[in-house]
Design an enzyme around this catalytic site. Structure first.
Site, PDB file in Angstrom:
ATOM      1  N   GLY A  47       0.898  -1.191   0.000  1.00 10.90           N
ATOM      2  CA  GLY A  47      -0.102  -0.014   0.094  1.00 10.90           C
ATOM      3  C   GLY A  47       0.867   1.159  -0.088  1.00 10.90           C
ATOM      4  O   GLY A  47       0.830   2.198   0.865  1.00 10.90           O
ATOM      5  N   THR A  50       0.240   5.955  -2.000  1.00 11.74           N
ATOM      6  CA  THR A  50      -0.475   7.152  -1.311  1.00 11.74           C
ATOM      7  C   THR A  50      -0.554   7.019   0.056  1.00 11.74           C
ATOM      8  O   THR A  50      -0.213   6.296   0.666  1.00 11.74           O
ATOM      9  CB  THR A  50      -1.999   7.247  -1.935  1.00 11.74           C
ATOM     10  OG1 THR A  50      -2.729   5.919  -1.659  1.00 11.74           O
ATOM     11  CG2 THR A  50      -1.945   7.499  -3.581  1.00 11.74           C
ATOM     12  N   GLY A  51      -0.887   8.255   0.528  1.00 11.90           N
ATOM     13  CA  GLY A  51      -1.423   8.232   1.937  1.00 11.90           C
ATOM     14  C   GLY A  51      -0.307   7.830   2.995  1.00 11.90           C
ATOM     15  O   GLY A  51       0.994   8.052   2.621  1.00 11.90           O
ATOM     16  N   GLU A  74      -2.465   0.615  -8.611  1.00 16.44           N
ATOM     17  CA  GLU A  74      -2.914   1.833  -9.311  1.00 16.44           C
ATOM     18  C   GLU A  74      -3.152   1.606 -10.900  1.00 16.44           C
ATOM     19  O   GLU A  74      -2.642   0.807 -11.425  1.00 16.44           O
ATOM     20  CB  GLU A  74      -1.585   2.668  -9.039  1.00 16.44           C
ATOM     21  CG  GLU A  74      -1.208   3.054  -7.746  1.00 16.44           C
ATOM     22  CD  GLU A  74      -2.501   3.896  -7.040  1.00 16.44           C
ATOM     23  OE1 GLU A  74      -3.364   4.597  -7.695  1.00 16.44           O
ATOM     24  OE2 GLU A  74      -2.330   3.857  -5.649  1.00 16.44           O
ATOM     25  N   ASP A 110      -2.920  -6.529  -7.328  1.00 20.43           N
ATOM     26  CA  ASP A 110      -3.653  -6.964  -6.190  1.00 20.43           C
ATOM     27  C   ASP A 110      -2.913  -7.751  -5.182  1.00 20.43           C
ATOM     28  O   ASP A 110      -2.563  -8.680  -5.239  1.00 20.43           O
ATOM     29  CB  ASP A 110      -4.995  -7.703  -6.584  1.00 20.43           C
ATOM     30  CG  ASP A 110      -5.848  -8.046  -5.282  1.00 20.43           C
ATOM     31  OD1 ASP A 110      -5.532  -7.420  -4.179  1.00 20.43           O
ATOM     32  OD2 ASP A 110      -6.800  -8.736  -5.732  1.00 20.43           O
ATOM     33  N   LEU A 138      -2.701  -1.164   3.435  1.00 22.25           N
ATOM     34  CA  LEU A 138      -3.856  -1.229   2.411  1.00 22.25           C
ATOM     35  C   LEU A 138      -4.973  -0.496   2.851  1.00 22.25           C
ATOM     36  O   LEU A 138      -5.523  -0.573   4.201  1.00 22.25           O
ATOM     37  CB  LEU A 138      -4.253  -2.734   2.211  1.00 22.25           C
ATOM     38  CG  LEU A 138      -2.957  -3.356   1.596  1.00 22.25           C
ATOM     39  CD1 LEU A 138      -3.588  -4.833   1.006  1.00 22.25           C
ATOM     40  CD2 LEU A 138      -2.526  -2.778   0.302  1.00 22.25           C
ATOM     41  N   TYR A 224      -7.163   3.370  13.383  1.00 22.19           N
ATOM     42  CA  TYR A 224      -7.780   4.663  13.951  1.00 22.19           C
ATOM     43  C   TYR A 224      -8.676   4.352  14.849  1.00 22.19           C
ATOM     44  O   TYR A 224      -9.715   3.375  14.939  1.00 22.19           O
ATOM     45  CB  TYR A 224      -8.491   5.273  12.460  1.00 22.19           C
ATOM     46  CG  TYR A 224      -9.011   6.675  12.714  1.00 22.19           C
ATOM     47  CD1 TYR A 224      -8.100   7.741  13.406  1.00 22.19           C
ATOM     48  CD2 TYR A 224     -10.443   6.878  12.907  1.00 22.19           C
ATOM     49  CE1 TYR A 224      -8.684   8.867  13.565  1.00 22.19           C
ATOM     50  CE2 TYR A 224     -10.868   8.129  13.187  1.00 22.19           C
ATOM     51  CZ  TYR A 224      -9.861   9.362  13.597  1.00 22.19           C
ATOM     52  OH  TYR A 224     -10.323  10.490  14.061  1.00 22.19           O
ATOM     53  N   TYR A 234     -17.686   4.853  12.873  1.00 19.73           N
ATOM     54  CA  TYR A 234     -16.363   4.496  12.466  1.00 19.73           C
ATOM     55  C   TYR A 234     -15.712   3.281  13.454  1.00 19.73           C
ATOM     56  O   TYR A 234     -15.982   2.166  13.211  1.00 19.73           O
ATOM     57  CB  TYR A 234     -15.306   5.600  12.716  1.00 19.73           C
ATOM     58  CG  TYR A 234     -13.913   5.128  12.144  1.00 19.73           C
ATOM     59  CD1 TYR A 234     -13.509   5.282  10.700  1.00 19.73           C
ATOM     60  CD2 TYR A 234     -13.041   4.398  12.748  1.00 19.73           C
ATOM     61  CE1 TYR A 234     -12.360   4.675  10.177  1.00 19.73           C
ATOM     62  CE2 TYR A 234     -11.902   3.960  12.168  1.00 19.73           C
ATOM     63  CZ  TYR A 234     -11.713   4.084  10.922  1.00 19.73           C
ATOM     64  OH  TYR A 234     -10.708   3.495  10.467  1.00 19.73           O
ATOM     65  N   LEU A 272      -6.646  12.136   8.782  1.00 21.53           N
ATOM     66  CA  LEU A 272      -6.269  12.871   7.738  1.00 21.53           C
ATOM     67  C   LEU A 272      -7.095  12.682   6.369  1.00 21.53           C
ATOM     68  O   LEU A 272      -7.541  11.716   6.275  1.00 21.53           O
ATOM     69  CB  LEU A 272      -4.687  12.577   7.639  1.00 21.53           C
ATOM     70  CG  LEU A 272      -3.807  12.975   8.398  1.00 21.53           C
ATOM     71  CD1 LEU A 272      -2.563  12.590   8.386  1.00 21.53           C
ATOM     72  CD2 LEU A 272      -3.789  14.831   8.340  1.00 21.53           C
TER      73      LEU A 272
HETATM   74  P1  NAI Z   1      -4.764   5.274   0.944  1.00 23.97           P
HETATM   75  O1  NAI Z   1      -6.165   5.250   0.014  1.00 23.97           O
HETATM   76  O2  NAI Z   1      -4.213   6.808   0.836  1.00 23.97           O
HETATM   77  O3  NAI Z   1      -3.798   4.316   0.606  1.00 23.97           O
HETATM   78  C1  NAI Z   1      -4.337   2.983   0.252  1.00 23.97           C
HETATM   79  C2  NAI Z   1      -3.111   2.268  -0.577  1.00 23.97           C
HETATM   80  O4  NAI Z   1      -3.330   0.793  -0.616  1.00 23.97           O
HETATM   81  C3  NAI Z   1      -2.592   2.809  -1.575  1.00 23.97           C
HETATM   82  O5  NAI Z   1      -1.222   2.622  -1.902  1.00 23.97           O
HETATM   83  C4  NAI Z   1      -3.478   1.863  -2.803  1.00 23.97           C
HETATM   84  O6  NAI Z   1      -2.584   1.500  -4.086  1.00 23.97           O
HETATM   85  C5  NAI Z   1      -3.231   0.497  -1.815  1.00 23.97           C
HETATM   86  N1  NAI Z   1      -4.332  -0.653  -2.210  1.00 23.97           N
HETATM   87  C6  NAI Z   1      -5.643  -0.389  -2.360  1.00 23.97           C
HETATM   88  N2  NAI Z   1      -5.882  -1.737  -2.660  1.00 23.97           N
HETATM   89  C7  NAI Z   1      -4.995  -2.349  -3.119  1.00 23.97           C
HETATM   90  C8  NAI Z   1      -4.879  -3.730  -3.494  1.00 23.97           C
HETATM   91  N3  NAI Z   1      -5.853  -4.734  -3.360  1.00 23.97           N
HETATM   92  N4  NAI Z   1      -3.762  -4.420  -3.776  1.00 23.97           N
HETATM   93  C9  NAI Z   1      -2.514  -3.502  -3.591  1.00 23.97           C
HETATM   94  N5  NAI Z   1      -2.546  -2.255  -3.021  1.00 23.97           N
HETATM   95  C10 NAI Z   1      -3.656  -1.844  -2.735  1.00 23.97           C
HETATM   96  O7  NAI Z   1      -5.197   5.115   2.377  1.00 23.97           O
HETATM   97  P2  NAI Z   1      -4.757   5.478   3.833  1.00 23.97           P
HETATM   98  O8  NAI Z   1      -5.651   6.603   4.180  1.00 23.97           O
HETATM   99  O9  NAI Z   1      -3.318   5.705   3.761  1.00 23.97           O
HETATM  100  O10 NAI Z   1      -4.967   4.250   4.653  1.00 23.97           O
HETATM  101  C11 NAI Z   1      -3.980   3.208   4.882  1.00 23.97           C
HETATM  102  C12 NAI Z   1      -4.284   2.779   6.398  1.00 23.97           C
HETATM  103  O11 NAI Z   1      -4.221   3.777   7.217  1.00 23.97           O
HETATM  104  C13 NAI Z   1      -5.586   2.098   6.311  1.00 23.97           C
HETATM  105  O12 NAI Z   1      -5.411   0.883   7.015  1.00 23.97           O
HETATM  106  C14 NAI Z   1      -6.158   3.046   7.098  1.00 23.97           C
HETATM  107  O13 NAI Z   1      -7.502   2.639   7.817  1.00 23.97           O
HETATM  108  C15 NAI Z   1      -5.224   3.684   7.910  1.00 23.97           C
HETATM  109  N6  NAI Z   1      -5.552   4.943   8.545  1.00 23.97           N
HETATM  110  C16 NAI Z   1      -6.137   6.113   7.787  1.00 23.97           C
HETATM  111  C17 NAI Z   1      -6.432   7.389   8.658  1.00 23.97           C
HETATM  112  C18 NAI Z   1      -6.862   8.475   7.675  1.00 23.97           C
HETATM  113  O14 NAI Z   1      -7.275   9.098   8.362  1.00 23.97           O
HETATM  114  N7  NAI Z   1      -6.543   8.409   6.426  1.00 23.97           N
HETATM  115  C19 NAI Z   1      -6.277   7.352  10.032  1.00 23.97           C
HETATM  116  C20 NAI Z   1      -5.626   6.353  10.523  1.00 23.97           C
HETATM  117  C21 NAI Z   1      -5.216   4.994  10.109  1.00 23.97           C
END
Ligand code: NAI
Length: 396
Positions: A47, A50-51, A74, A110, A138, A224, A234, A272
């Protein structure tokens, strides 16, 4: 082509290569400004595009000079149609890492599948031998289960009773009441299957079995908790059940890593703006009030500030990793501090369409949202032609 933001609902369907590169470069500069972190040297980020995952990769590479392998899912570009932002982020990341003499390769596909796990393991075997840190970041709405062939879809719903509260359409600033019907038992199971810990454990088991985990390996996944206003949808909703499962899985993984002195952790991060969080009702309103409060306090952080703190103060602080009474790493401490939460709760009661621009940070929310897709960065000339066909060096 000249690329402009194009919205469909809450999603932006275009992204900007130079803008995404600027985002990566800004994060790299931040990490470098914080000095060296004595961290892991061979890092797998699942993952990574991004993020929090992208920021984890940047922190490892530019804070600790680590070799990184990034796995993500992606959309590549086609003529006249830009790629998804994580594609351009990863292209920029690899280019910057290579310029700095760092190993960086990526796998697009995937991560839930056996095939991508196998490809990743082959790459580790061939290029790195072993890894000493695995970040599991992820965020996905679906998972095709590799053993049963079932397609699980996660949902964001309350459990037991209907939930009603305020939310905001951050594009228009309109505050309205949202009601979400409670989920079914099946919804809970499906959400756990997608966002719980099973796939994380599968990755670690497979890596261990293949002898690809270095002694004292660490693995970290993200969770989270958040405030009471978002609790029903949530933490006490379907996604919360999945996070409970993820958090419990850390203990099972730690047990399985005892023979090599490895450890698994869950880090609780701050709310975030990411592609994943903008899709959750109620959260954007909470985030806009939270941003306002934390920016006024001087305690606001983005994903990169959070990850630098996670790596330098928690994971690689030179001694034991500090955890709370539930065994969780807490980098949501500034968000959850009493004064911040009291202020946000007070603002929440007042929030309506007419005052939100003033009492909340809608401007900051929107900027962060556009930034996710490479738009609204200083120093990028958006009137210039962009090469939408930009490729990721290690992906042929
Ligand atoms: P995001 O949407 O920015 O990043 C997700 C990543 O997962 C990307 O790199 C995407 O390409 C990858 N991805 C998704 N499906 C995939 C698949 N089937 N195979 C390979 N890669 C895949 O998400 P974010 O927000 O950075 O979330 C990451 C973790 O952080 C999650 O567990 C989320 O619950 C957690 N989190 C997020 C918060 C927020 O406020 N955004 C706060 C606290 C925790």
């Amino acid at each position: 082509m000249i690329i402009e933001p194009r919205m469909r609902g809450f999603i932006c369907t275009t992204s900007h290569p130079e803008g995404c590169a600027q985002n990566v470069i800004n994060q790299i500069e931040y990490v470098k400004s914080k000095g060296t972190i004595e961290g892991a040297k061979k890092v797998l980020v699942i993952g990574a595009s991004t993020g929090f995952g992208l920021s984890s990769r940047i922190t490892s590479a530019f804070g600790s000079n680590a070799a990184t392998i990034g796995v993500f899912f992606e959309k590549p570009p086609v003529e006249g149609k830009p790629a998804s932002p994580g594609w351009y982020n990863s292209a920029a990341f690899e280019n910057e890492a290579h310029k700095a003499g760092l190993y960086a390769k990526s796998i697009n596909g995937d991560a839930f599948s056996d095939d991508i796990k196998k490809q990743t393991m082959n790459l580790i075997k061939a290029d790195l031998g072993q890894v000493d840190l695995i970040i599991y970041s992820l965020a996905s709405p679906v998972r095709l289960h590799p053993k049963t062939g079932i397609l699980h879809r996660s949902v964001l719903k309350p459990i037991g009773e209907k939930f009603s509260n305020k939310t905001v359409d951050f594009h228009t600033g309109k505050v309205s009441e949202v009601s979400i019907e409670p989920c079914s038992e099946e919804d809970i199971e499906n959400t756990i299957a997608v966002m719980g810990g099973e796939d994380w454990a599968m990755w670690i088991d497979a890596l261990k079995e293949a002898g690809l985990l270095a002694p004292e390996v660490k693995t970290v996944a993200y969770s989270y908790i958040g405030p009471s206003v978002t609790e029903a949808v949530y933490r006490k909703g379907t996604i919360g059940r999945a996070k409970d499962h993820l958090e419990a899985t850390a203990f099972t993984i730690s047990d399985s890593l005892k023979s090599i002195n490895g450890q698994a952790f869950v880090s609780v991060n701050k709310a975030l703006v990411t592609q994943a969080s903008s899709a959750i009702p109620v959260i954007p309103l909470y985030i806009s009030l939270l941003y306002k409060t934390m920016k006024e306090n001087g305690t606001h952080e983005g994903t990169i500030e959070q990850m630098v703190r996670l790596f330098s103060e928690k994971l690689y602080n030179g001694s034991k990793v500090p955890v709370d009474e539930k065994g969780l790493i807490r980098i949501d401490d500034l968000e959850m501090s009493e004064d911040v939460q009291a202020k946000v709760a007070e603002l929440w009661k007042m929030a309506e369409t007419d005052n939100l621009e003033k009492i909340g940070d809608l401007k900051g929310y929107r900027k962060d949202f556009y930034n996710l897709f490479g738009f609204d960065f200083e120093g990028v000339d958006y009137s210039k032609d962009s090469n939408e066909m930009l490729q990721i060096p290690s992906i042929k």
